[in-house]
Design an enzyme around this catalytic site. Structure first.
Site, PDB file in Angstrom:
ATOM      1  N   ARG A  81       0.847  -1.209   0.048  1.00 42.18           N
ATOM      2  CA  ARG A  81      -0.028   0.152   0.050  1.00 42.18           C
ATOM      3  C   ARG A  81       0.873   1.256   0.018  1.00 42.18           C
ATOM      4  O   ARG A  81       0.504   2.105  -0.787  1.00 42.18           O
ATOM      5  CB  ARG A  81      -1.070  -0.054   1.135  1.00 42.18           C
ATOM      6  CG  ARG A  81      -2.156  -0.941   0.801  1.00 42.18           C
ATOM      7  CD  ARG A  81      -2.996  -0.797   2.235  1.00 42.18           C
ATOM      8  NE  ARG A  81      -2.613  -1.290   3.424  1.00 42.18           N
ATOM      9  CZ  ARG A  81      -2.760  -2.668   3.846  1.00 42.18           C
ATOM     10  NH1 ARG A  81      -3.743  -3.459   3.017  1.00 42.18           N
ATOM     11  NH2 ARG A  81      -2.496  -3.082   4.990  1.00 42.18           N
ATOM     12  N   PHE A 110     -10.708  -5.565  -5.779  1.00 38.09           N
ATOM     13  CA  PHE A 110     -10.832  -6.220  -4.388  1.00 38.09           C
ATOM     14  C   PHE A 110     -10.297  -5.219  -3.332  1.00 38.09           C
ATOM     15  O   PHE A 110      -9.154  -5.549  -2.642  1.00 38.09           O
ATOM     16  CB  PHE A 110      -9.912  -7.577  -4.666  1.00 38.09           C
ATOM     17  CG  PHE A 110      -9.821  -8.169  -5.891  1.00 38.09           C
ATOM     18  CD1 PHE A 110     -11.047  -9.334  -5.684  1.00 38.09           C
ATOM     19  CD2 PHE A 110      -9.354  -8.218  -6.749  1.00 38.09           C
ATOM     20  CE1 PHE A 110     -11.240  -9.938  -6.782  1.00 38.09           C
ATOM     21  CE2 PHE A 110      -9.629  -9.139  -7.837  1.00 38.09           C
ATOM     22  CZ  PHE A 110     -10.531  -9.987  -7.755  1.00 38.09           C
ATOM     23  N   ASP A 162      -5.908  -7.291  -5.935  1.00 40.98           N
ATOM     24  CA  ASP A 162      -5.375  -7.941  -4.752  1.00 40.98           C
ATOM     25  C   ASP A 162      -6.457  -9.044  -4.310  1.00 40.98           C
ATOM     26  O   ASP A 162      -7.262  -8.826  -3.643  1.00 40.98           O
ATOM     27  CB  ASP A 162      -5.003  -6.796  -3.501  1.00 40.98           C
ATOM     28  CG  ASP A 162      -4.711  -7.117  -2.142  1.00 40.98           C
ATOM     29  OD1 ASP A 162      -4.081  -8.594  -2.326  1.00 40.98           O
ATOM     30  OD2 ASP A 162      -4.823  -6.883  -1.389  1.00 40.98           O
ATOM     31  N   CYS A 172      -1.999 -14.055  -2.708  1.00 35.93           N
ATOM     32  CA  CYS A 172      -1.784 -14.547  -1.201  1.00 35.93           C
ATOM     33  C   CYS A 172      -2.071 -15.979  -1.006  1.00 35.93           C
ATOM     34  O   CYS A 172      -2.260 -16.605   0.044  1.00 35.93           O
ATOM     35  CB  CYS A 172      -2.844 -13.777  -0.503  1.00 35.93           C
ATOM     36  SG  CYS A 172      -4.460 -14.106  -0.594  1.00 35.93           S
TER      37      CYS A 172
HETATM   38  N1  SAH Z   1      -6.625  -4.881  -0.930  1.00 33.90           N
HETATM   39  C1  SAH Z   1      -7.387  -5.058   0.417  1.00 33.90           C
HETATM   40  C2  SAH Z   1      -7.646  -6.439   0.788  1.00 33.90           C
HETATM   41  C3  SAH Z   1      -8.339  -7.291  -0.232  1.00 33.90           C
HETATM   42  S1  SAH Z   1      -8.998  -8.859   0.160  1.00 33.90           S
HETATM   43  C4  SAH Z   1      -6.386  -4.210   1.448  1.00 33.90           C
HETATM   44  O1  SAH Z   1      -5.519  -3.796   1.134  1.00 33.90           O
HETATM   45  O2  SAH Z   1      -6.770  -4.201   2.512  1.00 33.90           O
HETATM   46  C5  SAH Z   1      -9.869  -9.450  -0.896  1.00 33.90           C
HETATM   47  C6  SAH Z   1     -11.214  -8.702  -1.260  1.00 33.90           C
HETATM   48  O3  SAH Z   1     -11.848  -9.296  -2.128  1.00 33.90           O
HETATM   49  C7  SAH Z   1     -12.170  -8.889  -0.225  1.00 33.90           C
HETATM   50  O4  SAH Z   1     -12.610  -7.507   0.523  1.00 33.90           O
HETATM   51  C8  SAH Z   1     -13.532  -9.328  -0.666  1.00 33.90           C
HETATM   52  O5  SAH Z   1     -14.745  -8.840  -0.397  1.00 33.90           O
HETATM   53  C9  SAH Z   1     -13.319  -9.211  -2.089  1.00 33.90           C
HETATM   54  N2  SAH Z   1     -13.740 -10.015  -3.179  1.00 33.90           N
HETATM   55  C10 SAH Z   1     -13.438 -11.450  -3.261  1.00 33.90           C
HETATM   56  N3  SAH Z   1     -14.006 -11.919  -4.394  1.00 33.90           N
HETATM   57  C11 SAH Z   1     -14.445 -10.799  -5.217  1.00 33.90           C
HETATM   58  C12 SAH Z   1     -14.867 -10.574  -6.270  1.00 33.90           C
HETATM   59  N4  SAH Z   1     -15.080 -11.761  -7.267  1.00 33.90           N
HETATM   60  N5  SAH Z   1     -15.385  -9.513  -7.061  1.00 33.90           N
HETATM   61  C13 SAH Z   1     -15.096  -8.317  -6.084  1.00 33.90           C
HETATM   62  N6  SAH Z   1     -14.552  -8.419  -4.881  1.00 33.90           N
HETATM   63  C14 SAH Z   1     -14.158  -9.613  -4.384  1.00 33.90           C
END
Ligand code: SAH
Length: 405
Positions: free
Chosen positions: A212, A228, A308, A348
């Protein structure tokens, strides 16, 4: 001592290298009648001490080593020492103005099956193994001794507990009240709301802190698409760095609501930031006009795109399918980049190696007809260390790739 585990001849090598797992296939004999999570001695066939471990009779990993030192007992003092040692390391490596951090990263901190995150004055524990479960009381006492001003909350609502024969549990372990709904942490000087009761995992993805921070180098004056986004971390840093526009995408509306609150919390201009709820796979297709609706797309492009996603690989069997998913989003993102654009792409999934991840991203770019170069690599932040003899501890890897030309 509740029992002993005798390791088959030739199968003790990993333990001698201080790798903390005992697989059922390596066990010659279990002596005594150890119960779920009991501390057992691990010995070779000649009776030499290899380690002191927690017994997990229902798991493929039937014992996890607490200590390789024959003179060390697994008691209050043991946990206190490990927590102190871990805390000292965090103090040495954490960036300034950062009050959210991982205190215990399981095996990599010599504490198999235990994840402990600290969010300001709340400690959140995940007890993942039978051994951790059995030690809950001592763990809490040791945490109180090391971080006396803190409250302790448990978020052991994770599927892996099933493999250990354990139910899911959550709740306050120490403290006078329920956790606040408006708990705020600082991360590199930015403020973020963390919901430790109903947020994902223990509340926040602390492991991506460095990545980040890295987006700030690329975001100034740029259009940023944060896929995400969860509670908008990357988008928040991008906005703070002076991005001209940020769009956060996530399937969770409550995460997006928190993302919007995080902007306000930091006094950032919310008019430059949009929040879109939906499926990233679908939304990226829609932007490109590849959607089912037959729309022509929005012909929008972005200068910085973050991918992500959650863990796509949870078993070796799901690896191929997961690779298709990674390739797909990376292909779509590569196509949506402006010339000179930067893609920050992450995995991850511990079962996906850094090498294979790079190949999958390369395949995505190839299918998109884009030539790209790696300009930076990221990993889980230093408060998520990797114990040298335990390479499985490395799970998060990121590539910052730039469109050539
Ligand atoms: N980038 C974030 C962490 C991401 S965790 C940070 O820096 O804090 C992954 C995220 O993806 C979660 O919030 C989950 O709700 C979302 N997610 C999972 N599958 C998804 C999809 N198909 N489309 C959109 N969001 C999704």
């Amino acid at each position: 001592m509740a029992g002993q585990i005798i390791i088959k001849q030739g199968k003790e090598k990993a333990l001698l290298r201080k790798h903390p797992w005992v697989f059922t296939g390596a066990v010659a004999k279990v002596k005594g009648k150890p119960g779920l999570g009991d501390t057992v001695e691990v010995l070779d066939t000649r009776g030499n001490f290899l380690g002191r471990a927690a017994y997990s009779p229902h798991s493929q990993i039937c014992a996890r080593v607490w200590t390789f030192d024959a003179n060390e007992q697994v008691d209050f003092e043991f946990f206190k020492r490990r927590f102190e040692r871990a805390l000292n390391m965090r103090k040495a490596v954490l960036p300034p103005e950062t009050t959210g951090y991982r205190l215990i990263a399981g095996e990599s901190d010599g504490m198999p099956g235990i994840t402990i995150d600290v969010y300001a004055n709340w400690i959140v524990c995940q007890l993942l193994s039978a051994g951790a479960e059995l030690q809950r009381g001592v763990i809490v006492e040791a945490l109180k001794a090391v971080l006396p001003e803190h409250n302790v909350y448990e978020r052991s609502d994770v599927d892996v507990r099933k493999k250990e024969g354990l139910e899911q549990v959550t709740g306050v372990l120490h403290g006078n009240s329920e956790p606040p709904t408006d708990l705020v942490i600082q991360e590199n000087g930015l403020k973020l709301y963390v919901d430790i009761v109903s947020g994902h995992k223990t509340g926040y993805y602390l492991d991506q802190r460095d990545a980040r921070q890295a987006i700030m180098k690329y975001a100034k004056g740029k259009r940023v698409l944060n896929c995400f986004s969860y509670t908008g971390g990357f988008g928040l840093y991008a906005a703070a760095a002076g991005a001209s526009y940020v769009r956060n995408l996530d399937m969770s509306q409550s995460a997006l609501d928190t993302a919007a609150r995080n902007l306000a919390l930091n006094g950032l201009d919310a008019s430059k930031v949009e929040h879109v709820q939906g499926d990233v796979f679908q939304l990226l297709r829609d932007y490109l006009g590849e959607g089912k609706t037959g729309s022509k797309g929005t012909s929008e492009k972005f200068d910085v795109i973050v991918l992500d996603p959650p863990k796509f690989v949870d078993s070796k069997a799901s690896l191929t399918r997961a690779c298709r998913g990674y390739k797909d989003i990376n292909r779509l993102a590569a196509k949506l980049l402006n010339p000179g654009g930067v893609l920050m792409t992450f995995s991850c999934s511990g079962l996906l190696s850094a090498e294979l991840f790079q190949k999958v991203v390369a395949d995505g770019a190839l299918d998109a007809g884009r030539e790209m170069q790696i300009i930076e690599r990221t990993f889980q932040a230093a408060d998520h260390p990797v114990s040298l003899p335990y390479p499985e501890g490395l799970y998060l890897k990121g590539l910052v790739v730039r469109l050539v030309g």
